[in-house]
Write a protein that holds these residues in place. Structure first.
Motif, PDB file in Angstrom:
ATOM      1  N   THR A  22      -0.168   0.042   3.356  1.00 58.29           N
ATOM      2  CA  THR A  22      -0.320   1.051   2.312  1.00 58.29           C
ATOM      3  C   THR A  22      -1.514   0.735   1.425  1.00 58.29           C
ATOM      4  OG1 THR A  22       2.059   1.378   2.316  1.00 58.29           O
ATOM      5  CG2 THR A  22       0.871   2.215   0.437  1.00 58.29           C
ATOM      6  N   LEU A  23      -1.685  -0.529   1.090  1.00 61.85           N
ATOM      7  CA  LEU A  23      -2.811  -0.957   0.257  1.00 61.85           C
ATOM      8  C   LEU A  23      -3.638  -1.999   1.003  1.00 61.85           C
ATOM      9  CD1 LEU A  23      -1.036  -1.477  -3.179  1.00 61.85           C
ATOM     10  CD2 LEU A  23      -2.472   0.442  -2.506  1.00 61.85           C
ATOM     11  N   LEU A  24      -4.937  -1.938   0.823  1.00 61.05           N
ATOM     12  CA  LEU A  24      -5.819  -2.942   1.409  1.00 61.05           C
ATOM     13  C   LEU A  24      -5.777  -4.204   0.557  1.00 61.05           C
ATOM     14  CD1 LEU A  24      -8.901  -0.662   2.124  1.00 61.05           C
ATOM     15  CD2 LEU A  24      -7.121  -1.352   3.719  1.00 61.05           C
ATOM     16  N   ALA A  25      -6.254  -5.301   1.103  1.00 59.99           N
ATOM     17  CA  ALA A  25      -6.227  -6.584   0.391  1.00 59.99           C
ATOM     18  C   ALA A  25      -6.983  -6.507  -0.934  1.00 59.99           C
ATOM     19  CB  ALA A  25      -6.815  -7.682   1.274  1.00 59.99           C
ATOM     20  N   GLN A  27      -7.388  -3.845  -2.791  1.00 60.73           N
ATOM     21  CA  GLN A  27      -6.594  -3.048  -3.719  1.00 60.73           C
ATOM     22  C   GLN A  27      -5.443  -3.865  -4.305  1.00 60.73           C
ATOM     23  OE1 GLN A  27      -5.883   0.095  -0.826  1.00 60.73           O
ATOM     24  NE2 GLN A  27      -6.790   1.551  -2.261  1.00 60.73           N
ATOM     25  N   ILE A  28      -4.830  -4.693  -3.481  1.00 63.81           N
ATOM     26  CA  ILE A  28      -3.737  -5.544  -3.954  1.00 63.81           C
ATOM     27  C   ILE A  28      -4.252  -6.527  -4.994  1.00 63.81           C
ATOM     28  CG2 ILE A  28      -2.092  -7.338  -3.266  1.00 63.81           C
ATOM     29  CD1 ILE A  28      -1.911  -5.850  -0.540  1.00 63.81           C
ATOM     30  N   ALA A  29      -5.408  -7.142  -4.714  1.00 65.63           N
ATOM     31  CA  ALA A  29      -5.997  -8.094  -5.656  1.00 65.63           C
ATOM     32  C   ALA A  29      -6.342  -7.407  -6.974  1.00 65.63           C
ATOM     33  CB  ALA A  29      -7.245  -8.737  -5.050  1.00 65.63           C
ATOM     34  N   HIS A  30      -6.895  -6.207  -6.896  1.00 69.56           N
ATOM     35  CA  HIS A  30      -7.256  -5.472  -8.110  1.00 69.56           C
ATOM     36  C   HIS A  30      -6.001  -5.090  -8.892  1.00 69.56           C
ATOM     37  CE1 HIS A  30      -8.804  -1.830 -10.320  1.00 69.56           C
ATOM     38  NE2 HIS A  30      -9.560  -2.817 -10.765  1.00 69.56           N
ATOM     39  N   ALA A  31      -4.961  -4.656  -8.207  1.00 67.90           N
ATOM     40  CA  ALA A  31      -3.704  -4.290  -8.873  1.00 67.90           C
ATOM     41  C   ALA A  31      -3.103  -5.496  -9.574  1.00 67.90           C
ATOM     42  CB  ALA A  31      -2.723  -3.716  -7.854  1.00 67.90           C
ATOM     43  N   ARG A  32      -3.119  -6.651  -8.929  1.00 69.73           N
ATOM     44  CA  ARG A  32      -2.587  -7.872  -9.557  1.00 69.73           C
ATOM     45  C   ARG A  32      -3.387  -8.242 -10.792  1.00 69.73           C
ATOM     46  NH1 ARG A  32      -1.354 -11.347  -4.097  1.00 69.73           N
ATOM     47  NH2 ARG A  32       0.625 -10.320  -3.634  1.00 69.73           N
ATOM     48  N   GLN A  33      -4.710  -8.090 -10.712  1.00 71.00           N
ATOM     49  CA  GLN A  33      -5.552  -8.389 -11.867  1.00 71.00           C
ATOM     50  C   GLN A  33      -5.215  -7.459 -13.028  1.00 71.00           C
ATOM     51  OE1 GLN A  33      -9.697  -7.708 -11.255  1.00 71.00           O
ATOM     52  NE2 GLN A  33     -10.255  -8.371 -13.303  1.00 71.00           N
ATOM     53  N   GLU A  40      -1.784  -4.135 -17.843  1.00 74.67           N
ATOM     54  CA  GLU A  40      -1.504  -2.724 -17.574  1.00 74.67           C
ATOM     55  C   GLU A  40      -0.079  -2.592 -17.052  1.00 74.67           C
ATOM     56  OE1 GLU A  40      -3.319   0.079 -17.938  1.00 74.67           O
ATOM     57  OE2 GLU A  40      -5.006  -1.008 -18.799  1.00 74.67           O
ATOM     58  N   PRO A  41       0.626  -1.523 -17.407  1.00 73.95           N
ATOM     59  CA  PRO A  41       1.976  -1.306 -16.874  1.00 73.95           C
ATOM     60  C   PRO A  41       1.932  -1.061 -15.356  1.00 73.95           C
ATOM     61  CG  PRO A  41       1.528   0.166 -18.731  1.00 73.95           C
ATOM     62  CD  PRO A  41       0.246  -0.515 -18.382  1.00 73.95           C
ATOM     63  N   VAL A  42       2.954  -1.525 -14.674  1.00 74.84           N
ATOM     64  CA  VAL A  42       3.021  -1.374 -13.222  1.00 74.84           C
ATOM     65  C   VAL A  42       2.964   0.099 -12.830  1.00 74.84           C
ATOM     66  CG1 VAL A  42       4.441  -1.770 -11.173  1.00 74.84           C
ATOM     67  CG2 VAL A  42       4.253  -3.543 -12.909  1.00 74.84           C
ATOM     68  N   LEU A  48      -2.746   4.766 -10.402  1.00 79.79           N
ATOM     69  CA  LEU A  48      -4.168   4.605 -10.104  1.00 79.79           C
ATOM     70  C   LEU A  48      -4.424   4.362  -8.618  1.00 79.79           C
ATOM     71  CD1 LEU A  48      -5.288   2.364 -13.099  1.00 79.79           C
ATOM     72  CD2 LEU A  48      -5.889   4.756 -12.709  1.00 79.79           C
ATOM     73  N   THR A  49      -3.543   3.605  -7.976  1.00 80.50           N
ATOM     74  CA  THR A  49      -3.723   3.281  -6.560  1.00 80.50           C
ATOM     75  C   THR A  49      -3.108   4.322  -5.630  1.00 80.50           C
ATOM     76  OG1 THR A  49      -1.758   1.870  -6.629  1.00 80.50           O
ATOM     77  CG2 THR A  49      -3.890   0.803  -6.923  1.00 80.50           C
ATOM     78  N   GLY A  50      -2.310   5.235  -6.183  1.00 81.95           N
ATOM     79  CA  GLY A  50      -1.757   6.307  -5.357  1.00 81.95           C
ATOM     80  C   GLY A  50      -0.517   5.919  -4.570  1.00 81.95           C
ATOM     81  N   VAL A  51       0.222   4.923  -5.068  1.00 78.62           N
ATOM     82  CA  VAL A  51       1.454   4.510  -4.391  1.00 78.62           C
ATOM     83  C   VAL A  51       2.603   4.517  -5.391  1.00 78.62           C
ATOM     84  CG1 VAL A  51       0.252   3.080  -2.688  1.00 78.62           C
ATOM     85  CG2 VAL A  51       1.014   2.058  -4.812  1.00 78.62           C
ATOM     86  N   HIS A  52       3.808   4.374  -4.885  1.00 78.61           N
ATOM     87  CA  HIS A  52       4.992   4.296  -5.740  1.00 78.61           C
ATOM     88  C   HIS A  52       5.011   2.941  -6.431  1.00 78.61           C
ATOM     89  CE1 HIS A  52       9.293   4.060  -6.817  1.00 78.61           C
ATOM     90  NE2 HIS A  52       9.203   5.383  -6.851  1.00 78.61           N
ATOM     91  N   ARG A  53       5.578   2.886  -7.628  1.00 85.19           N
ATOM     92  CA  ARG A  53       5.582   1.623  -8.376  1.00 85.19           C
ATOM     93  C   ARG A  53       6.341   0.520  -7.666  1.00 85.19           C
ATOM     94  NH1 ARG A  53       8.932   0.952 -13.337  1.00 85.19           N
ATOM     95  NH2 ARG A  53      10.631   0.291 -12.106  1.00 85.19           N
ATOM     96  N   ALA A  54       7.304   0.860  -6.825  1.00 82.19           N
ATOM     97  CA  ALA A  54       8.028  -0.159  -6.054  1.00 82.19           C
ATOM     98  C   ALA A  54       7.125  -0.837  -5.024  1.00 82.19           C
ATOM     99  CB  ALA A  54       9.237   0.469  -5.369  1.00 82.19           C
TER     100      ALA A  54
END
Length: 56
Positions: A22-25, A27-33, A40-42, A48-54
């Protein structure tokens, strides 16, 4: 075994799996940052990334 409205999958049949992540590596790194460093809230990061918060 035949279920109502569903064809029999057979002995060796497997369920379909998602063919790609669903997310590229990156994107995952950016989301964690965003979550850990920028506080930032989950739910916002998920939006922003276009996925469900879960998924985050």
């Amino acid at each position: 075994m035949m279920r109502a409205g569903r064809p029999d999958r057979g002995e060796g049949a497997r369920r379909a799996v998602r063919p790609f992540p669903t997310l590229l590596a990156e994107q995952i790194a950016h989301a964690r940052q965003l979550i850990h460093e920028d506080k930032e809230p989950v739910a916002e990061v998920a939006h922003l990334t276009g996925v469900h918060r879960a998924t985050i």
